[in-house]
Design a protein around this motif. Sequence first.
Motif, PDB file in Angstrom:
ATOM      1  N   TYR A   1      27.496  39.566  31.669  1.00 58.52           N
ATOM      2  CA  TYR A   1      28.428  39.296  32.766  1.00 58.52           C
ATOM      3  C   TYR A   1      29.818  39.839  32.436  1.00 58.52           C
ATOM      4  CZ  TYR A   1      31.313  36.821  36.125  1.00 58.52           C
ATOM      5  OH  TYR A   1      32.218  36.527  37.104  1.00 58.52           O
ATOM      6  N   VAL A   2      30.294  39.558  31.229  1.00 62.24           N
ATOM      7  CA  VAL A   2      31.639  39.999  30.829  1.00 62.24           C
ATOM      8  C   VAL A   2      31.725  41.518  30.871  1.00 62.24           C
ATOM      9  CG1 VAL A   2      33.251  40.128  28.880  1.00 62.24           C
ATOM     10  CG2 VAL A   2      32.186  37.937  29.486  1.00 62.24           C
ATOM     11  N   ARG A   3      30.730  42.200  30.324  1.00 57.49           N
ATOM     12  CA  ARG A   3      30.758  43.670  30.324  1.00 57.49           C
ATOM     13  C   ARG A   3      30.723  44.225  31.745  1.00 57.49           C
ATOM     14  NH1 ARG A   3      27.695  42.814  25.644  1.00 57.49           N
ATOM     15  NH2 ARG A   3      25.724  42.925  26.759  1.00 57.49           N
ATOM     16  N   ARG A   4      29.868  43.659  32.602  1.00 58.29           N
ATOM     17  CA  ARG A   4      29.761  44.145  33.982  1.00 58.29           C
ATOM     18  C   ARG A   4      31.048  43.893  34.756  1.00 58.29           C
ATOM     19  NH1 ARG A   4      28.933  41.709  38.591  1.00 58.29           N
ATOM     20  NH2 ARG A   4      28.103  39.779  37.718  1.00 58.29           N
ATOM     21  N   ARG A   5      31.580  42.670  34.665  1.00 55.58           N
ATOM     22  CA  ARG A   5      32.794  42.339  35.411  1.00 55.58           C
ATOM     23  C   ARG A   5      33.981  43.156  34.920  1.00 55.58           C
ATOM     24  NH1 ARG A   5      33.906  41.330  39.877  1.00 55.58           N
ATOM     25  NH2 ARG A   5      35.526  39.795  39.553  1.00 55.58           N
ATOM     26  N   HIS A   6      34.066  43.382  33.612  1.00 54.79           N
ATOM     27  CA  HIS A   6      35.163  44.186  33.081  1.00 54.79           C
ATOM     28  C   HIS A   6      35.138  45.581  33.695  1.00 54.79           C
ATOM     29  CE1 HIS A   6      37.318  46.803  30.252  1.00 54.79           C
ATOM     30  NE2 HIS A   6      38.125  45.777  30.127  1.00 54.79           N
ATOM     31  N   ALA A   7      33.952  46.187  33.721  1.00 58.21           N
ATOM     32  CA  ALA A   7      33.834  47.530  34.301  1.00 58.21           C
ATOM     33  C   ALA A   7      34.192  47.514  35.784  1.00 58.21           C
ATOM     34  CB  ALA A   7      32.417  48.067  34.095  1.00 58.21           C
ATOM     35  N   GLU A   8      33.743  46.500  36.530  1.00 54.00           N
ATOM     36  CA  GLU A   8      34.050  46.409  37.961  1.00 54.00           C
ATOM     37  C   GLU A   8      35.552  46.264  38.199  1.00 54.00           C
ATOM     38  OE1 GLU A   8      29.896  44.170  39.302  1.00 54.00           O
ATOM     39  OE2 GLU A   8      31.782  43.041  39.267  1.00 54.00           O
ATOM     40  N   LEU A   9      36.174  45.370  37.463  1.00 52.36           N
ATOM     41  CA  LEU A   9      37.604  45.119  37.664  1.00 52.36           C
ATOM     42  C   LEU A   9      38.454  46.280  37.175  1.00 52.36           C
ATOM     43  CD1 LEU A   9      37.616  41.336  36.706  1.00 52.36           C
ATOM     44  CD2 LEU A   9      37.768  42.324  39.003  1.00 52.36           C
ATOM     45  N   GLN A  10      38.029  46.921  36.105  1.00 54.09           N
ATOM     46  CA  GLN A  10      38.742  48.100  35.605  1.00 54.09           C
ATOM     47  C   GLN A  10      38.677  49.230  36.641  1.00 54.09           C
ATOM     48  OE1 GLN A  10      37.193  49.988  31.982  1.00 54.09           O
ATOM     49  NE2 GLN A  10      39.240  49.699  31.108  1.00 54.09           N
ATOM     50  N   ALA A  11      37.528  49.370  37.296  1.00 54.94           N
ATOM     51  CA  ALA A  11      37.369  50.402  38.324  1.00 54.94           C
ATOM     52  C   ALA A  11      38.288  50.137  39.519  1.00 54.94           C
ATOM     53  CB  ALA A  11      35.918  50.474  38.790  1.00 54.94           C
ATOM     54  N   ARG A  12      38.668  48.877  39.723  1.00 52.57           N
ATOM     55  CA  ARG A  12      39.602  48.527  40.799  1.00 52.57           C
ATOM     56  C   ARG A  12      41.053  48.717  40.387  1.00 52.57           C
ATOM     57  NH1 ARG A  12      37.399  42.710  42.877  1.00 52.57           N
ATOM     58  NH2 ARG A  12      35.253  43.319  43.226  1.00 52.57           N
ATOM     59  N   GLY A  13      41.277  49.115  39.125  1.00 56.06           N
ATOM     60  CA  GLY A  13      42.622  49.410  38.669  1.00 56.06           C
ATOM     61  C   GLY A  13      43.344  48.261  38.000  1.00 56.06           C
ATOM     62  N   LEU A  14      42.669  47.154  37.734  1.00 53.75           N
ATOM     63  CA  LEU A  14      43.325  46.033  37.057  1.00 53.75           C
ATOM     64  C   LEU A  14      43.533  46.358  35.581  1.00 53.75           C
ATOM     65  CD1 LEU A  14      42.104  44.652  39.648  1.00 53.75           C
ATOM     66  CD2 LEU A  14      42.064  42.573  38.297  1.00 53.75           C
ATOM     67  N   THR A  15      44.575  45.786  35.006  1.00 53.71           N
ATOM     68  CA  THR A  15      44.838  45.963  33.577  1.00 53.71           C
ATOM     69  C   THR A  15      43.997  44.966  32.783  1.00 53.71           C
ATOM     70  OG1 THR A  15      46.634  44.362  33.559  1.00 53.71           O
ATOM     71  CG2 THR A  15      47.222  46.672  34.030  1.00 53.71           C
TER      72      THR A  15
ATOM     73  N   ASP B   1      44.870  42.782  30.585  1.00 50.75           N
ATOM     74  CA  ASP B   1      45.439  41.431  30.578  1.00 50.75           C
ATOM     75  C   ASP B   1      44.970  40.641  31.798  1.00 50.75           C
ATOM     76  OD1 ASP B   1      46.781  41.876  28.211  1.00 50.75           O
ATOM     77  OD2 ASP B   1      48.703  42.327  29.180  1.00 50.75           O
ATOM     78  N   ARG B   2      45.061  41.245  32.960  1.00 43.37           N
ATOM     79  CA  ARG B   2      44.628  40.573  34.198  1.00 43.37           C
ATOM     80  C   ARG B   2      43.117  40.415  34.234  1.00 43.37           C
ATOM     81  NH1 ARG B   2      46.815  42.766  39.480  1.00 43.37           N
ATOM     82  NH2 ARG B   2      45.975  40.786  40.174  1.00 43.37           N
ATOM     83  N   ILE B   3      42.393  41.433  33.745  1.00 44.13           N
ATOM     84  CA  ILE B   3      40.926  41.384  33.752  1.00 44.13           C
ATOM     85  C   ILE B   3      40.426  40.218  32.898  1.00 44.13           C
ATOM     86  CG2 ILE B   3      38.849  42.568  32.918  1.00 44.13           C
ATOM     87  CD1 ILE B   3      40.185  45.214  33.779  1.00 44.13           C
ATOM     88  N   PHE B   4      40.918  40.118  31.676  1.00 43.71           N
ATOM     89  CA  PHE B   4      40.403  39.087  30.774  1.00 43.71           C
ATOM     90  C   PHE B   4      40.803  37.689  31.235  1.00 43.71           C
ATOM     91  CE2 PHE B   4      40.345  42.727  27.669  1.00 43.71           C
ATOM     92  CZ  PHE B   4      38.968  42.895  27.739  1.00 43.71           C
ATOM     93  N   GLU B   5      41.967  37.566  31.817  1.00 52.89           N
ATOM     94  CA  GLU B   5      42.379  36.280  32.378  1.00 52.89           C
ATOM     95  C   GLU B   5      41.443  35.881  33.522  1.00 52.89           C
ATOM     96  OE1 GLU B   5      46.104  35.015  35.053  1.00 52.89           O
ATOM     97  OE2 GLU B   5      46.640  35.751  33.050  1.00 52.89           O
ATOM     98  N   ARG B   6      41.142  36.836  34.368  1.00 49.72           N
ATOM     99  CA  ARG B   6      40.261  36.557  35.514  1.00 49.72           C
ATOM    100  C   ARG B   6      38.838  36.248  35.067  1.00 49.72           C
ATOM    101  NH1 ARG B   6      40.045  40.190  40.963  1.00 49.72           N
ATOM    102  NH2 ARG B   6      38.302  39.113  41.966  1.00 49.72           N
TER     103      ARG B   6
END
Length: 88
Positions: free
Chosen positions: A41-55, A57-62
């Motif tokens: 889940y963490v790996r998938r969500r990180h890739a999804e949120l990174q693709a949306r342009g989040l940094t 810091d914001r990704i890991f908090e979310r």
Amino acid sequence: MAPAHDDLLEHLARTTALGPNEAARVVADVLAYFAESADEYVRRRHAELQARGLTNDRIFERIAAELRQRRVRAPELSVRQLRRLVYG
């Protein structure tokens, strides 16, 4: 789809506009989603949120907030481990 889910498939087909095949696909997708381990889940969500342009810091908090609300796949436990959970 496993026979154990036949009643769910029939219910979805009866109560929604989904046909039997569509209902089976939806149930399979939902089960796969919730079968994901925390690591997956963490790996998938990180890739999804990174693709949306989040940094990061914001990704890991979310992700940390999402994990507190998410059901994740339980680890596989042996019969002995299950007994120890019940009897100590």
